[in-house]
Design an enzyme around this catalytic site. Structure first.
Site, mmCIF file in Angstrom:
data_model
loop_
_atom_site.group_PDB
_atom_site.id
_atom_site.type_symbol
_atom_site.label_atom_id
_atom_site.label_comp_id
_atom_site.label_asym_id
_atom_site.label_seq_id
_atom_site.Cartn_x
_atom_site.Cartn_y
_atom_site.Cartn_z
ATOM 1 C CE LYS A 19 142.363 130.893 34.249
ATOM 2 N NZ LYS A 19 141.325 130.074 34.864
ATOM 3 C CE LYS A 158 152.549 123.146 20.561
ATOM 4 N NZ LYS A 158 152.483 123.315 21.990
ATOM 5 C CG ASP A 245 151.950 119.233 23.439
ATOM 6 O OD1 ASP A 245 151.325 120.249 23.109
ATOM 7 O OD2 ASP A 245 152.260 118.986 24.627
ATOM 8 C CG HIS A 250 158.038 123.598 22.404
ATOM 9 N ND1 HIS A 250 157.573 124.732 21.786
ATOM 10 C CD2 HIS A 250 157.044 123.204 23.240
ATOM 11 C CE1 HIS A 250 156.347 125.000 22.230
ATOM 12 N NE2 HIS A 250 156.005 124.087 23.112
ATOM 13 N NE ARG A 341 157.753 122.651 34.300
ATOM 14 C CZ ARG A 341 158.232 123.888 34.411
ATOM 15 N NH1 ARG A 341 158.819 124.283 35.510
ATOM 16 N NH2 ARG A 341 158.087 124.746 33.423
ATOM 17 C CE LYS A 342 167.025 118.257 35.814
ATOM 18 N NZ LYS A 342 168.170 117.389 36.127
ATOM 19 N NE ARG A 346 173.018 115.260 30.379
ATOM 20 C CZ ARG A 346 173.061 115.614 31.665
ATOM 21 N NH1 ARG A 346 172.041 116.243 32.219
ATOM 22 N NH2 ARG A 346 174.106 115.355 32.401
ATOM 23 N NE ARG A 370 168.911 123.286 35.939
ATOM 24 C CZ ARG A 370 169.935 123.148 36.777
ATOM 25 N NH1 ARG A 370 170.660 122.041 36.766
ATOM 26 N NH2 ARG A 370 170.250 124.085 37.633
ATOM 27 N NE ARG A 464 166.472 106.936 33.364
ATOM 28 C CZ ARG A 464 167.296 107.950 33.102
ATOM 29 N NH1 ARG A 464 167.511 108.869 34.021
ATOM 30 N NH2 ARG A 464 167.895 108.047 31.941
HETATM 31 C C1 BG6 Z 1 153.209 123.675 25.459
HETATM 32 C C2 BG6 Z 1 152.637 122.297 25.401
HETATM 33 O O1 BG6 Z 1 153.512 124.132 24.172
HETATM 34 O O2 BG6 Z 1 154.403 123.663 26.242
HETATM 35 C C3 BG6 Z 1 152.396 121.744 26.790
HETATM 36 O O3 BG6 Z 1 151.432 122.320 24.668
HETATM 37 C C4 BG6 Z 1 153.618 121.865 27.655
HETATM 38 O O4 BG6 Z 1 151.984 120.387 26.716
HETATM 39 C C5 BG6 Z 1 154.206 123.267 27.593
HETATM 40 O O5 BG6 Z 1 153.248 121.551 28.982
HETATM 41 C C6 BG6 Z 1 155.531 123.331 28.288
HETATM 42 O O6 BG6 Z 1 155.970 124.653 28.352
HETATM 43 P P1 BG6 Z 1 157.065 125.077 29.432
HETATM 44 O O7 BG6 Z 1 157.389 126.477 29.070
HETATM 45 O O8 BG6 Z 1 156.422 124.898 30.761
HETATM 46 O O9 BG6 Z 1 158.207 124.130 29.235
#
Ligand code: BG6
Length: 484
Positions: A19, A158, A245, A250, A341-342, A346, A370, A464
């Protein structure tokens, strides 16, 4: 580009991922003309009993949020929804998949009145526990067998396993059913604009080529922060934790692109060969260079176990044992329920030798990429403070995408990656040996956490993270600059 009938089958169609990510990405592609009504059909498959219209209504509800009453949008949306059909069935039952195959074949027959190939894209928006049975069903009942050509491709999300052993077992199971060119392992960070920009930045710019090494760079951070917790996903998260996660996939993928050598060419295999070499050069993680955290209140979630040892925060230093990077710490940091949220990279450069301006305390040269929100790249550098005095200040060369590329819409990661799967481009997908090497790095640490040998430190929501993480950062050589 290939033509002919294209069937996109979203398994887990009634779930959250479908969704929020899969259907919106397909809709965006449709709006931009990448999915032609004359060729494409979309099938949703899941256990929940729904009619075609019930599924369409769910998707419409989500895609209409915040769109006001734009008639163009709702016209597009109605056309898009007409492409969607729904089939319900279990994930391990033959009848469901036989029925699905029948529906797909009917669509192919109706669309392929002129000779054309049939393309079948299966998107598994499902928990990994059902991958093996679903893949078996697809292999036995839903392959494209058209003598006119085409393909069958499988997209998996994943987490691919929980550690090296389980990931390898899953890879072998899928490997018996499909060959590597048919499998697309999504890591959506590889679809982000500024992640895709990394190769261009590094290898198309003379500025960076001579500087990108241990002689000039002191340390590199790859950071992911979220300002919300695991609400609503506690059950999933508690089983996996922040390393599985975010970091093992990532952030490690980003590290590969930052650290790899120049590939022979832009062919997907050449790029992925170089990424694997980086992963294989990572030394074992040291406990003294690891800080784990869990935010206070995490265990209040009913789906999280009361004695959970799962980290919601981690800072881990990785060391790459090769000529370019020996001695340069790569600090990977990720956390939930933090102060912002970031996601950013760096790159901090070494001090200038023989500092005649005595400007060291103002901060080092730092190059920041960024990834989100507000994509940008900026270089912190020392300049003369404008005015009569010969004093210095730290300033920035700033490329903020919103200002520089006004009016350009940056595509969503999923949109780009789904288009790649249709085009057959595997560059931005994780290869089996890459996955293995990534698990090799983190499995020993994960086992120690799972066994309760190491415990996460508590931290306050909106902070932090644990102060110990900042201390580790300082020990690794990072010098805090203003505003960070
Ligand atoms: C997902 C994780 O792979 O990526 C989540 O399972 C996380 O926990 C998300 O919130 C973050 O993705 P983005 O694109 O918002 O940074």
């Amino acid at each position: 580009p290939e033509t002919g009938c294209l069937s996109i089958i979203v398994l887990g169609a009634s779930g959250d991922l479908a969704k929020k990510k899969t259907f919106p990405a397909l809709f965006n592609l449709f709006q931009q003309g990448f999915l032609q009504s004359s060729e494409v059909h979309i099938f949703g498959y899941a256990r929940t009993k729904l009619s075609d219209d019930e599924l369409r209504d769910r998707i419409r509800g989500y895609l209409s949020q915040g769109k006001g009453a734009s008639s163009e949008h709702s016209e597009h949306l109605s056309k898009f929804l007409q492409l969607i059909k729904y089939v319900s069935g279990p994930y391990d039952g033959e009848e469901g998949f036989q029925l699905l195959n029948k529906e797909i074949s009917q669509h192919e027959i109706s669309k392929n009145s002129q000779e054309g190939s049939s393309r079948r894209l299966f998107y598994l928006a499902l928990p990994p526990s059902v991958y093996p049975s679903v893949c078996k069903m697809i292999r036995h009942h839903c392959m494209n067998l058209s003598h006119l050509g085409g393909w069958t491709r499988i997209v998996v999300e994943k987490p691919f396993g929980k550690d090296l052993g389980t990931a390898e077992a899953l890879s072998s199971q899928l490997g018996e059913l499909f060959n590597e060119p048919q499998l697309y392992r999504i890591d959506h960070y590889l679809g982000k604009e500024l992640v895709q920009n990394l190769l261009v930045l590094r290898f198309a710019n003379r500025f960076f080529l001579p500087l990108w090494n241990r002689d000039n760079i002191d340390n590199i951070q790859i950071v992911f922060r979220e300002d919300f917790g695991t609400e609503g996903r506690g059950g999933y998260f508690d089983e996996y934790g922040i390393i599985r996660d975010i970091i093992q996939n990532h952030l490690l993928q980003v590290l590969c692109l930052v650290a790899m050598e120049k590939p022979v060419s832009l062919k997907p295999e050449h790029i992925r060969d170089e990424k694997v070499k980086v992963l294989q050069s990572v030394l074992p993680i040291q406990m003294e260079e690891t800080v784990l955290g869990q935010y206070e209140g995490y265990k209040n979630d009913a789906t999280v176990s009361d004695d959970s040892n799962t980290p919601t925060f981690a800072t881990v230093v990785l060391r790459i044992h090769n000529e370019r990077w020996e001695g340069v710490p790569f600090i990977l940091k990720a956390g939930k329920a933090l102060n912002s949220r970031k996601a950013e990279i760096r790159v901090q450069f070494k001090d200038v030798p023989g500092d005649i301006f005595k400007c060291k305390k103002q901060g080092r040269n730092e190059f920041v990429i960024r990834l989100q929100p507000s994509e940008a790249m900026y270089m912190k550098l020392t300049v003369k403070k404008p005015g009569l005095d010969m004093s210095t200040i730290q300033s920035e060369l700033d490329l903020s995408y919103k200002q520089r590329y006004q009016g350009v819409t940056i595509p969503e990661a999923y949109e780009r990656l789904i288009l790649d799967t249709i085009r057959g481009d595997q560059q931005h997908f994780v290869r089996r040996d890459e996955l293995r090497a990534a698990w090799e790095i983190f499995t020993p640490l994960l086992h120690r956490i799972d066994d309760g040998e190491v415990k996460p430190l508590p931290y306050k929501q909106g902070s932090r993270g644990p102060v110990e993480a900042d201390e580790l950062l300082a020990r690794a050589g990072y010098i805090q600059t203003h505003g960070y």
